[in-house]
Design an enzyme around this catalytic site. Sequence first.
Site, short mmCIF file in Angstrom:
data_model
loop_
_atom_site.label_atom_id
_atom_site.label_comp_id
_atom_site.label_asym_id
_atom_site.label_seq_id
_atom_site.Cartn_x
_atom_site.Cartn_y
_atom_site.Cartn_z
N PHE A 105 0.84 -1.20 0.00
CA PHE A 105 0.00 0.00 0.00
C PHE A 105 0.88 1.25 0.00
O PHE A 105 1.79 1.38 0.82
CB PHE A 105 -0.91 -0.01 1.24
CG PHE A 105 -1.77 1.23 1.34
CD1 PHE A 105 -2.74 1.49 0.37
CD2 PHE A 105 -1.61 2.13 2.38
CE1 PHE A 105 -3.53 2.63 0.45
CE2 PHE A 105 -2.39 3.26 2.46
CZ PHE A 105 -3.35 3.53 1.49
N GLN A 106 0.60 2.15 -0.90
CA GLN A 106 1.33 3.40 -1.06
C GLN A 106 2.83 3.21 -1.28
O GLN A 106 3.65 4.00 -0.82
CB GLN A 106 1.08 4.35 0.13
CG GLN A 106 -0.38 4.81 0.17
CD GLN A 106 -0.60 5.99 1.07
OE1 GLN A 106 0.04 6.15 2.10
NE2 GLN A 106 -1.54 6.86 0.67
#
Lengths: 195, 586
Positions: free
Chosen positions: B133-134
């Site tokens: 994530f990210q």
Amino acid sequence: MPGPAPDERMRPEGRRNSQGIRVDPEAEVTHEPRQAVLSALVKHRPGVLAEISGLFSRRQFNIESLTVGPTVDEDTARMTILIEEPEPGIDQAKKQLQKLVPVISVTELEPEAVRRELALIKVGGEKPDDVNAVAEMYGGQAVDAATDSVTVEVTGSKPKIDAAVEAFKQFDVQEVVRTGAAALERGADTLEKHD
Amino acid sequence: MSERASVPKEDQTETEQDDDREPITTGAQSVIRALENAGTDYVFGVQGGAIMPVYDALYDSDITHVTMAHEQGASHAADAYGVVTGDPGVCFATSGPGATNLVTGIADASMDSDPMIALTGQVPTDFVGNDAFQETDTVGITQPITKESYFAGDSDTVGDNVSEAFALAASGRQGPTLVDLPKDVTQGETDREPMAPTTPDTYDVPEEADDTDVQEAVEALADAERPVILAGGGVIKADASPALREFATEYEIPVITTMPGIGSFPEDHELSLEWAGMHGTGYANLAITNTDCMLAIGTRFDDRLTGGVDSFAPDAEIIHVDIDPAEISKNIYADYPLIGDAKMVLRQLYDAMPRAPDADEWRERCQDWKSEYPMTYEMPDDEPLKPQYIVETFSEVTDDDTIVCTGVGQHQMWASQFWEFTEPRTWVSSHGLGTMGYGAPAAIGAKLAAPDQEVVCFDGDGSFLMTVQELIVAVREQLDITYVVLNNEAVGMVRQWQDGFYEGRRMASEYPWIPQFDKLAEAFGARGFRLEDEADVEDTIQAAREYDGPAVIDAIIDPAENVFPMVPSGGDNGLFALEESHLEML
Ligand SMILES: Cc1ncc(C[n+]2csc(CCOP(=O)(O)OP(=O)(O)O)c2C)c(N)n1
């Protein structure tokens, strides 16, 4: 309207070529590309290869081959880069390389530097003796043999490897892998001593 | 305005012994300590998951954090801070989208050699490479647009990475650096004090040029009949403006600047021909075309300056002073390369110069060109407001040290043409990358860098819209900035090219749906002014200047106004067009 129009203004005779070099207005001078072998000592750490190959691609240097491997100092790796460029491009490539932080030093090797490339050539196994004979002609040797294939190792200059690959074509070449050139200056000179 | 950091600059390199700061316990604390040691007063940024440990450490620091509305704003503000102070501006972003939003500002700093350091959060090292994530490959993305991008892999050395990145950004040919900070590394335990800011051992900065080379160069310059000095942004970066003034006036050589070099030499000086290039003055471009010897300092001969290289200073021997050897003969061949720091090399040149060139006639010719091709504009009574008039009027009422920031487009050119610049570090603009949206956040960085100087930002309606949200920062920090939107309801520069080179096919360049910027400003809590009449220009400017806080003047200008002189892209500088009809002749 202020001032003379474009075609009435004071103008000099001279001009430059596309590389920004002043030229005789009568003559057409551009530099022809030539091959250069650059050798670079770099910090041996993750991402160095990407940084250097990225430099070459984004500046559109025409790269022929690039090899890299460790040196005796485990913190340092050495790269051999073959480029084909007009003279100003070769100079730029050297300076841009030198600018990269992980690059310790860069030099262009003399044309007579020792240059070697390795090729592994896998051919059909029907005529192992003939394959061996050709390999010997090029100072190579078989390094793997199975019932239906033989793999041969050849090292040498690029023209020699080109010729060897050509010669092996008579045996149904299945795969070829080449390393690109590794090179060292002849004599006692080393890159560390260049500066 | 927020409190400035209380650590005075002189103390910045003092070591741990005599300071009573808390001992370091985490990687994040060592990151902040490294910034403190380097003298950081401000950081510009936006919070986020992966960078949170660093922000948490910032909580205990005297460094002031300026929360921006968008990370692009953080990177431009940091860049402008660096331009104005000469020390690296610092920006923070989280991983993934935070980091990618910084990219435009990093690329901008890279093209203009502005000192800047970006610190980005990264997913924990165990997740790196897994499309977590990210996660983005921030080092991979930014490598081509930084002097160096570091992946900090170890809590013990992360502070060293930041110190080194800081020193590298500031030294030699300045530029941006980045340190990517995985969350586990900043959270991880360490008691290591970061090393003092030091550049990497592989990085050499040349200082003085070779004496023999200097000798040869001055002989050539002294023999010249038509000498010019071309001063680039490097002169300002090297704090060499005083040395340049001394050299040029002593040997009476006309001075032309590049666009980033604006401010390096006073434009009101008799020897000044102002700036050359695509929209530079006619006299500067004629002098460039006709010179027989050019002393070029701290310029990379960008194509917006040179036009086609074949016609650039075609009769001139080139003496090129630069701190970056790779700039020598990159675009324009240097007959006399002088590698070194501009300030030191100017000193060497000054001392070695045998005599002033015999160039009375040439200087007269340059003056003649000034009167033949003056920088003017027409202002008929019944026509809408002329942007040049607004810039000129503003320039006349302010002090010499007023800082001018801009977006990118026609307004940027008018600002550079009609403002009279006399001091270095007062012209803050996006040159090499030409980034629309640079102005609004840059003005914030500039104001924080120089709180005692007036800051004005000339913006285009298109450019302003790209980063207008940063107004909220100027309001929150109560920054006294005057924004002047030269509103032509178009991306005017594109429209100008469409009219000149695309038969007037105005594809996607007219913006009839633009907001009322005065009202928009009020919505943000700033003061808004609407300016439509020539008669109101002075009063509106004064009112906006007097307002203590950010003010926005929505100046409705003549949409038909275009930027001249103009050298078409790749054209011959000497053949600049003075009006639309000339373009057809070229
Ligand atoms: C981020 C970005 N996108 C697109 C461009 C291309 N571009 C260059 S100038 C320009 C027009 C700028 O318009 P505006 O800000 O309104 O200023 P004006 O030219 O009207 O003064 C555009 C679109 C750019 N420079 N930057």
